[in-house]
Structure formats: C-alpha cells, structure tokens
Design a protein around this motif. Structure first.
Motif: not given
Ligand code: 4JN
Length: 446
Positions: A84, A103, A132-134, A143-146
């Motif tokens: 993370i 994140p 939240c992002w990565r 994916r970069r967000e969920h």
C-alpha cells in the motif's frame, strides 16, 4: 443571406460562425487508466451495495463519517515495506506539500479521532464508505481506485469489538443473499507471531516488517520469505519457529505449541465463543497463516474469503492498538475492517445474486400539444409535491415516442394533458400495466 460559405451546411438561415478547427480539441471520452465511470445501471448497483453497507452500519449503531480523499502523505508513510506504501498515489501540490490520494480509510479515521480528542466519548463506533486509490504500473492492468466500506470501534480493548465487527459483516452478507456455504472468515492473531519474536528476543520495532514479509507467503517462494526475514534481522531459528506457527491448524494445536502463557490463545477462544453466541460459528475458522498486509495490526486479524477459492479476499480487518499513539495520540485500543466494492460484485455474479435494479418512475406526463406545455408542467409539480416521481416530456413528441419512453423508464402511469380535458379541469390517466384509462380532476390527482 446566402450561404456564408462557412460549410456550415445550413444555407439561407443565418448560419452560426463555424468553430475554427484549432478550437476543437477531441478529448478521450474514457476515464483515466484504472478508474471507472458509473453510468446509470452501474450506479444503481453501487447505490444498492452502499445502501446495504449503510443500513447494516445503522443496525449496529455506528455513525457515518467521511474525510478528504486527499491527505498529507505523512499519514501513510510507514516503513514496513507494505504494498500500500509502494503504490501510494502521492504527489507534490502547488504549495509544495507532499500529499496523497488515500489508499485506505483507517489512518484518516485515526487522525479525526485524535483531532476530536477528549470531546469524544468512547467507545467510538464509526463507519465510512469512501473511494481509495493506488498508483500501480498499468502493466498489471488493475484498477487504481475502489470504494471501501469501513467500520471501526475505538476504545474497546476486549475481543467483543472484533466479534461485533465480524457479526456486522455476516449480517451484510446475509442481507445480500450470501451464505456461510459461499463465504467464510479466516481468523488468527498476530500476538502468536509476536510471542515467537519476543521469545527469540527480536526487537519489537521489527514486528510490522516481519508481518508484511510473512503476508507474502502465498505470493512469493518460501526461500524468498526466509531471505527477507533474515535480511531484517530474524534469526534462522526464529524463522523456522515463525513458519511452524503459521502451519498450525487448530486452537488446540496452537495452545500446545505456544502454551496459554500468551493472551493470543485466550483471545481467540473468547472470539470463537462469542461467535457462537452471535450465531455465526459456521462462518469462521482459525487459520494461523492469516497475517493481513497492513503493518499496524497488533492482535486479532481476519479476512473474508470465497469458499470456492476463485476470488481474492473479499474483506479484511483486525485490531490496531498502537496506530493512534504512533500518530501522537493517546494509547487508545482500536479495531476495524475494510470491505471493497469490487470483489463482492464478482462474488454476486458468480452466485447469480446480482439484484434486478431498473429505473422506475410513477408517472410520465405529456402535453398533447405545444401550447399545453405549461399545463403539463403544472401537473408535474402537483404530482411531485405529493411525492410522486414524474418524467415530464419536455418537447412536443408523437404519442408513439411517448409510449416507447414510458416503457423504457418503467412508468406506472401516463398522464395526458389535452386541450378539451384541460378546459374542464381534467387530465387523461392511463395505467400502463392494465391499459385502463380514465379522466381525473386535477385536484383529485394523486
Ligand atoms: N488500497 C487500495 C486502493 C485502491 C485499490 Br483498486 N486497491 C487497494
């Protein structure tokens, strides 16, 4: 005026000046890599999911909170080698501040608890649903967000808190049709690892790092795990003991190996006893290999898994008794979980449990000729003031078009505003499911 030669194609009428070619900037209509749009159908499913998150949180007496998606990077800078952290979506803003797209939600929640300080009466039971992002190299195309649903209990040292949190997730699963034959929870305690490390006189501050390395046990070769453990200063003997405790298959076996000296066995026993009282024993199992990938967990950890083994972990959480003090707050015990919006949808698809969600309106209101558009607007407002949903036809359209739209939006009734009826203070009402049609006085419309 003649065609102004602007190629506007509309000769005769005063054609507008064509937009100069350099002004048209064709944009990519797709969302940024790794992110999702939520068009109506997807948004209905998301709202259904979040409504269940919120209703379950309400059943457990939790209050909703939220925080900025953008946080100081410092909130997430942990030196335990977590994925993370490696994938933090961080940057320097125009004020030269180091910031990050969150994140996860737990550090923000801890920050707010500390900020509120003594004004909060414990225990605090808060929940949040947030994006939240990565930032991950798109090579993996992930994916970069969920969106994550989090529930946290702050200020309760007892395992009753973890038992309550697992109960809330079981309640959620049952509401959406998932049963104990679909999903289970693997439960363990990091205190088992802590006891092994302290017996081998390994420094406390290595604990987070060791857990993060061990969390990769299913993802990288065992030899690499051993090498990484040794590289952070864990002795060969301690490595062997750690790997041994991870393979323990029951609480009885755990008690034999670690004895009841440590509190890990007692806490786990209490959790399983509470699970029985809550009525979710069939949902949980002890699994010593569960470590979770966040450095700040200090005790019980758990994760929801699909029993067919097709999907990644559905949710996960645990106790994090030291996080608030590492942020400079008081030494307040805490535990919580995160539940992502993606894996659970894959699970629902697998189980054929996706809900049927379609647009539905009570009425479609249509003026039968253009000069009755105002009258139609009046009818729409009357119905809306009574709490009835109305799709108001905003242009002069043929009835065929209106019926087609009524079917597409699943309208219950078609309200026709016609000249002769309007003169008599009436409107035409057609019940679209039965075809029954009659005139109703405007003031009797409901
Ligand atoms: N932490 C985190 C953030 C965003 C996604 Br997608 N997955 C995990």
């Amino acid at each position: 005026p003649s065609d102004n030669g602007g190629g506007g194609g509309r000769s005769g009428a005063l054609a507008p000046e064509p937009v100069a070619a350099e002004e048209v900037q064709k944009i990519d209509v797709n969302p940024p890599k790794g992110t999702r749009d939520f068009p109506p159908e997807e948004m209905r499913l998301r709202n259904w999911l979040f409504r269940n998150f919120r209703e379950v949180s309400g059943l457990f007496g939790f209050e909703e909170v939220d925080f900025p998606v953008l946080e100081s990077e410092a909130l997430f800078v942990r030196k335990a080698g977590e994925e993370i952290r490696d994938q933090l979506y961080c940057f320097e803003d125009r004020g030269n501040r180091r910031v990050a797209l969150r994140p996860e939600l737990t550090p923000s929640l801890a920050r707010l608890v500390i900020q509120k300080g003594k004004s909060l009466s414990l225990p605090v039971k808060w929940f949040a649903v947030g994006q939240c992002w990565r930032y991950e190299r798109m090579t993996r195309g992930r994916r970069r967000e969920h969106y994550q649903w989090n529930m946290d209990i702050i200020g309760v040292p007892e395992v009753t808190a973890e038992a309550e949190l697992i109960s809330s997730i079981v309640t959620f699963f049952k509401r959406i049709g998932i049963t104990a034959s679909d999903v289970g929870f693997k439960v363990s305690s990091r205190k088992v690892l802590q006891e092994v490390l302290s017996r081998n006189s390994i420094r406390e501050e290595l604990f987070g790092k060791v857990c993060i390395i061990i969390d990769k046990i299913e993802k990288i070769p065992l030899d690499d795990i051993k090498k990484e453990l040794k590289s952070v200063g864990v002795s060969t003997e301690a490595v062997e003991q750690l790997l041994q405790v991870l393979s323990i298959k029951s609480l009885t076996e755990l008690e034999e190996i670690v004895g009841d000296a440590g509190e890990s066995v007692a806490e786990l026993k209490q959790l399983f006893s509470l699970a029985d009282k809550f009525g979710y024993s069939e949902w949980i199992q002890f699994d010593a290999s569960i470590v979770r990938g966040l450095a700040y967990y200090t005790g019980i950890v758990f994760e929801g898994f699909d029993r067919e083994g097709k999907l990644r972990a559905i949710c996960g959480g645990g106790r994090y008794d030291r996080l608030l003090s590492t942020f400079g707050g008081d030494d307040i015990p805490a535990c919580g979980f995160g539940f992502g919006d993606a894996v659970v949808v894959e699970l629902l698809k697998e189980k054929g449990l996706l809900p049927e969600l379609s647009l539905q309106v009570d009425n479609i209101v249509c003026a039968l000729d253009h000069d009755l558009q105002g009258a139609a607007a009046t009818v729409a407002s009357i119905l809306r003031d009574k709490g009835q949903s109305v799709d108001l036809v905003l242009e002069n359209k043929p009835l065929k078009w209106v019926f087609k739209r009524a079917a597409r939006i699943n309208a219950d009734r078609l309200i026709l505003v016609g000249s002769s009826e309007w003169q008599r203070g009436m409107v035409g009402v057609k019940i679209l499911s039965t075809g029954e049609q009659r005139e109703i006085k405007l003031d009797e419309l409901e």
